[in-house]
Design a protein around this motif. Sequence first.
Motif, short mmCIF file in Angstrom:
data_model
loop_
_atom_site.label_atom_id
_atom_site.label_comp_id
_atom_site.label_asym_id
_atom_site.label_seq_id
_atom_site.Cartn_x
_atom_site.Cartn_y
_atom_site.Cartn_z
N UNK A 119 -4.11 -43.94 16.55
CA UNK A 119 -5.18 -44.32 15.99
C UNK A 119 -5.30 -43.67 14.47
N UNK A 120 -4.97 -42.50 14.41
CA UNK A 120 -5.11 -41.75 12.88
C UNK A 120 -3.89 -42.15 12.15
N UNK A 121 -2.77 -42.29 12.94
CA UNK A 121 -1.63 -42.91 11.80
C UNK A 121 -1.98 -44.23 11.47
N UNK A 122 -2.32 -45.40 12.18
CA UNK A 122 -2.93 -46.43 11.69
C UNK A 122 -3.92 -46.65 10.42
N UNK A 123 -4.76 -45.60 10.82
CA UNK A 123 -5.82 -45.68 9.93
C UNK A 123 -5.19 -45.09 8.50
N UNK A 124 -4.25 -44.02 8.59
CA UNK A 124 -3.75 -43.62 7.32
C UNK A 124 -2.88 -44.61 6.82
N UNK A 125 -2.16 -45.31 7.57
CA UNK A 125 -1.43 -46.25 7.06
C UNK A 125 -2.26 -47.33 6.30
N UNK A 126 -3.28 -47.81 6.77
CA UNK A 126 -3.97 -48.74 6.13
C UNK A 126 -4.58 -48.04 4.57
N UNK A 127 -5.11 -46.79 4.72
CA UNK A 127 -5.78 -46.40 3.50
C UNK A 127 -4.58 -46.19 2.48
#
Length: 208
Positions: A119-127
């Motif tokens: 979850x955190x990796x994907x959110x950071x990827x989007x950011x």
Amino acid sequence: LADTLNALGRSKEALELSNRGVEILSRTFGASHPRLIAPLANRAEILNRLGRYEEARRDAERAASVQRSEAGPDVNLIYALAPLGEAELGLGHPTRAIAPLRQALQLAEQASLADELPRVRFALARALWESGRDRKQARLLAAAAAAPAASAPAASTPTVLAEKLPGPAAAPGPSTAPAATAAAAPSVQQQAGAWLSQHGAPAAASAE
């Protein structure tokens, strides 16, 4: 119970229960008591799902502030920082989302929190992608988020902070969880995989 309702897509009902818990704990212990960290962070998760990102950001910031004032382990910050970053993304502030999500990822990796990493990796990827900061790293993070986890449903399991932080997290409520009547939302792995199909997988030489 609020977490279960939120996971089932019944977020409005979840918010009602969460509001009740925060109100009772605030009235009983004070607005800055550590017992509020978990319910505030959980309410931020619910508000994010409802698209009420400004309120989610306020709750997440408040939870992070109380956590930082306590002597507890830093890793607990992840449960406030992750919804904070996601709220900033929802508000259209990807650059502001980067710092809390980077810290959340660092804490999750240090503590080997496999349930939180996708979850955190994907959110950071989007950011990173939406801010235009580092699109190569964004693809790598999304690819890591899309990779199968050791325990299959881990990344789609709702974050239940009451199990991870000390102290009661919500007001008393019905003891039986509602039946699963709503279809499960796509897992983080599925979302990240769909995102990669639109934005391109990382180059084979770089994907490590």
